[in-house]
Every structure is written in C-alpha cells, then in structure tokens.
Scaffold this motif. Structure first.
Motif, mmCIF file in Angstrom:
data_model
loop_
_atom_site.group_PDB
_atom_site.id
_atom_site.type_symbol
_atom_site.label_atom_id
_atom_site.label_comp_id
_atom_site.label_asym_id
_atom_site.label_seq_id
_atom_site.Cartn_x
_atom_site.Cartn_y
_atom_site.Cartn_z
ATOM 1 N N ASP A 50 0.832 -1.205 0.000
ATOM 2 C CA ASP A 50 0.000 0.000 0.000
ATOM 3 C C ASP A 50 0.870 1.259 0.000
ATOM 4 O O ASP A 50 0.547 2.245 -0.659
ATOM 5 C CB ASP A 50 -0.945 0.024 1.194
ATOM 6 C CG ASP A 50 -2.018 -1.054 1.100
ATOM 7 O OD1 ASP A 50 -2.289 -1.520 -0.037
ATOM 8 O OD2 ASP A 50 -2.566 -1.432 2.137
ATOM 9 N N MET A 51 1.977 1.229 0.741
ATOM 10 C CA MET A 51 2.880 2.371 0.771
ATOM 11 C C MET A 51 3.546 2.557 -0.584
ATOM 12 O O MET A 51 3.643 3.679 -1.088
ATOM 13 C CB MET A 51 3.949 2.207 1.845
ATOM 14 C CG MET A 51 4.922 3.377 1.914
ATOM 15 S SD MET A 51 6.219 3.145 3.128
ATOM 16 C CE MET A 51 5.340 3.610 4.603
ATOM 17 N N LEU A 52 3.984 1.472 -1.192
ATOM 18 C CA LEU A 52 4.596 1.560 -2.515
ATOM 19 C C LEU A 52 3.614 2.124 -3.539
ATOM 20 O O LEU A 52 3.978 2.961 -4.368
ATOM 21 C CB LEU A 52 5.098 0.185 -2.959
ATOM 22 C CG LEU A 52 6.269 -0.384 -2.168
ATOM 23 C CD1 LEU A 52 6.516 -1.836 -2.562
ATOM 24 C CD2 LEU A 52 7.510 0.457 -2.372
ATOM 25 N N ASP A 53 2.359 1.688 -3.452
ATOM 26 C CA ASP A 53 1.334 2.197 -4.353
ATOM 27 C C ASP A 53 1.122 3.696 -4.156
ATOM 28 O O ASP A 53 1.064 4.459 -5.124
ATOM 29 C CB ASP A 53 0.027 1.436 -4.139
ATOM 30 C CG ASP A 53 -1.074 1.925 -5.046
ATOM 31 O OD1 ASP A 53 -0.853 1.982 -6.281
ATOM 32 O OD2 ASP A 53 -2.164 2.259 -4.527
ATOM 33 N N GLU A 54 1.017 4.132 -2.895
ATOM 34 C CA GLU A 54 0.826 5.556 -2.635
ATOM 35 C C GLU A 54 2.045 6.374 -3.043
ATOM 36 O O GLU A 54 1.904 7.478 -3.559
ATOM 37 C CB GLU A 54 0.495 5.799 -1.158
ATOM 38 C CG GLU A 54 -0.924 5.441 -0.815
ATOM 39 C CD GLU A 54 -1.359 5.975 0.542
ATOM 40 O OE1 GLU A 54 -0.674 6.852 1.106
ATOM 41 O OE2 GLU A 54 -2.404 5.508 1.031
ATOM 42 N N LEU A 55 3.241 5.850 -2.819
ATOM 43 C CA LEU A 55 4.447 6.555 -3.252
ATOM 44 C C LEU A 55 4.460 6.723 -4.766
ATOM 45 O O LEU A 55 4.861 7.769 -5.285
ATOM 46 C CB LEU A 55 5.700 5.804 -2.798
ATOM 47 C CG LEU A 55 6.071 5.935 -1.334
ATOM 48 C CD1 LEU A 55 7.121 4.901 -0.970
ATOM 49 C CD2 LEU A 55 6.550 7.347 -1.026
ATOM 50 N N HIS A 56 4.002 5.716 -5.464
ATOM 51 C CA HIS A 56 3.985 5.757 -6.925
ATOM 52 C C HIS A 56 2.948 6.761 -7.443
ATOM 53 O O HIS A 56 3.195 7.474 -8.409
ATOM 54 C CB HIS A 56 3.694 4.358 -7.478
ATOM 55 C CG HIS A 56 3.659 4.295 -8.959
ATOM 56 N ND1 HIS A 56 4.789 4.441 -9.729
ATOM 57 C CD2 HIS A 56 2.634 4.120 -9.814
ATOM 58 C CE1 HIS A 56 4.453 4.363 -10.994
ATOM 59 N NE2 HIS A 56 3.147 4.164 -11.073
ATOM 60 N N LYS A 63 -2.931 15.516 -2.233
ATOM 61 C CA LYS A 63 -2.227 14.961 -1.073
ATOM 62 C C LYS A 63 -3.156 14.466 0.028
ATOM 63 O O LYS A 63 -2.787 13.628 0.813
ATOM 64 C CB LYS A 63 -1.219 15.955 -0.523
ATOM 65 C CG LYS A 63 -1.797 17.238 -0.044
ATOM 66 C CD LYS A 63 -0.674 18.171 0.354
ATOM 67 C CE LYS A 63 -1.150 19.585 0.409
ATOM 68 N NZ LYS A 63 -1.275 20.229 -0.872
ATOM 69 N N ARG A 64 -4.390 14.950 0.062
ATOM 70 C CA ARG A 64 -5.332 14.513 1.096
ATOM 71 C C ARG A 64 -5.745 13.054 0.914
ATOM 72 O O ARG A 64 -6.302 12.439 1.816
ATOM 73 C CB ARG A 64 -6.564 15.407 1.121
ATOM 74 C CG ARG A 64 -7.328 15.393 -0.164
ATOM 75 C CD ARG A 64 -8.491 16.378 -0.153
ATOM 76 N NE ARG A 64 -9.085 16.516 -1.452
ATOM 77 C CZ ARG A 64 -9.863 15.624 -2.033
ATOM 78 N NH1 ARG A 64 -10.153 14.511 -1.423
ATOM 79 N NH2 ARG A 64 -10.356 15.840 -3.225
ATOM 80 N N LEU A 65 -5.450 12.456 -0.241
ATOM 81 C CA LEU A 65 -5.812 11.070 -0.519
ATOM 82 C C LEU A 65 -4.728 10.073 -0.121
ATOM 83 O O LEU A 65 -4.901 8.874 -0.287
ATOM 84 C CB LEU A 65 -6.119 10.908 -2.010
ATOM 85 C CG LEU A 65 -7.225 11.790 -2.577
ATOM 86 C CD1 LEU A 65 -7.330 11.604 -4.085
ATOM 87 C CD2 LEU A 65 -8.549 11.493 -1.904
ATOM 88 N N PHE A 66 -3.600 10.565 0.396
ATOM 89 C CA PHE A 66 -2.443 9.714 0.644
ATOM 90 C C PHE A 66 -2.063 9.730 2.129
ATOM 91 O O PHE A 66 -1.063 10.314 2.532
ATOM 92 C CB PHE A 66 -1.267 10.175 -0.225
ATOM 93 C CG PHE A 66 -1.570 10.120 -1.691
ATOM 94 C CD1 PHE A 66 -1.452 8.934 -2.380
ATOM 95 C CD2 PHE A 66 -2.005 11.247 -2.373
ATOM 96 C CE1 PHE A 66 -1.743 8.865 -3.733
ATOM 97 C CE2 PHE A 66 -2.288 11.193 -3.720
ATOM 98 C CZ PHE A 66 -2.165 10.005 -4.410
ATOM 99 N N ASP A 67 -2.873 9.058 2.939
ATOM 100 C CA ASP A 67 -2.675 9.054 4.389
ATOM 101 C C ASP A 67 -1.336 8.445 4.802
ATOM 102 O O ASP A 67 -0.686 8.937 5.722
ATOM 103 C CB ASP A 67 -3.799 8.290 5.085
ATOM 104 C CG ASP A 67 -5.142 8.985 4.949
ATOM 105 O OD1 ASP A 67 -5.153 10.208 4.729
ATOM 106 O OD2 ASP A 67 -6.175 8.308 5.061
ATOM 107 N N ILE A 68 -0.928 7.401 4.137
ATOM 108 C CA ILE A 68 0.325 6.729 4.501
ATOM 109 C C ILE A 68 1.504 7.658 4.247
ATOM 110 O O ILE A 68 2.421 7.752 5.071
ATOM 111 C CB ILE A 68 0.490 5.406 3.717
ATOM 112 C CG1 ILE A 68 -0.602 4.419 4.124
ATOM 113 C CG2 ILE A 68 1.876 4.809 3.950
ATOM 114 C CD1 ILE A 68 -0.660 3.175 3.255
ATOM 115 N N ILE A 69 1.488 8.378 3.154
ATOM 116 C CA ILE A 69 2.582 9.284 2.807
ATOM 117 C C ILE A 69 2.627 10.466 3.773
ATOM 118 O O ILE A 69 3.695 10.893 4.200
ATOM 119 C CB ILE A 69 2.459 9.761 1.345
ATOM 120 C CG1 ILE A 69 2.390 8.565 0.399
ATOM 121 C CG2 ILE A 69 3.593 10.695 0.979
ATOM 122 C CD1 ILE A 69 3.508 7.563 0.550
ATOM 123 N N VAL A 70 1.466 10.986 4.145
ATOM 124 C CA VAL A 70 1.411 12.080 5.109
ATOM 125 C C VAL A 70 1.956 11.613 6.466
ATOM 126 O O VAL A 70 2.744 12.313 7.102
ATOM 127 C CB VAL A 70 -0.024 12.635 5.238
ATOM 128 C CG1 VAL A 70 -0.125 13.630 6.373
ATOM 129 C CG2 VAL A 70 -0.462 13.268 3.931
#
Length: 82
Positions: A50-56, A63-70
């Motif tokens: 999930d983190m790899l997907d959000e990083l990609h 940015k509000r759609l990427f909780d893991i990245i935040v």
C-alpha cells in the motif's frame, strides 16, 4: 510531541509549547524533500504494498488522498527533530 524546530520560523524562540505541525506550503515541501531522500536511500527496504502504491501515485494536488505518505512525512519530521 512538541512542534519540531524545522517547522518554526527563525524568529520563534525555542520555548515553543505548541504541539503538532501546521500544514503550510513550506512544511509540506520540507516533508516532500524528506520523503524523497528516504525513498532514494531506503527504497529497497519498503515492502508494504500500500505504501509503494501511494508513493507511486502521490501528487501534491491530491495529497489529502495519501494518508500513509502524510504519516510518513510526519514521522520523518519527528525523526529529524530527535
């Protein structure tokens, strides 16, 4: 955790009693730089799909759609402070 020094203006005395971090453009840019540095140095250690997907898919516009990245950015700010 008290507000990290990296998020304070240069004129603020280090007796800050605030907690958390405001979502200003400068702080978001700093977090993005920290995340980019982490990914460049440690990408081979990230196995959470999930983190790899959000990083990609990450973009500043959504940015509000990427909780893991935040959360990752907040953790890196805290790590920088400690």
């Amino acid at each position: 955790m008290r507000r990290p020094r990296a998020t304070l203006s240069e004129t603020t005395v280090n007796t800050n009693k605030q907690y958390g971090t405001p979502a200003t453009r400068a702080i978001i840019d700093h977090q993005t730089d920290l995340i980019a540095d982490f990914v460049n140095d440690y990408c081979h250690t990230v196995w959470f799909e999930d983190m790899l997907d959000e990083l990609h898919r990450y973009s500043d516009a959504d940015k509000r759609l990427f909780d893991i990245i935040v959360a990752m950015g907040m953790a890196l700010l805290a790590d920088e402070e400690l």
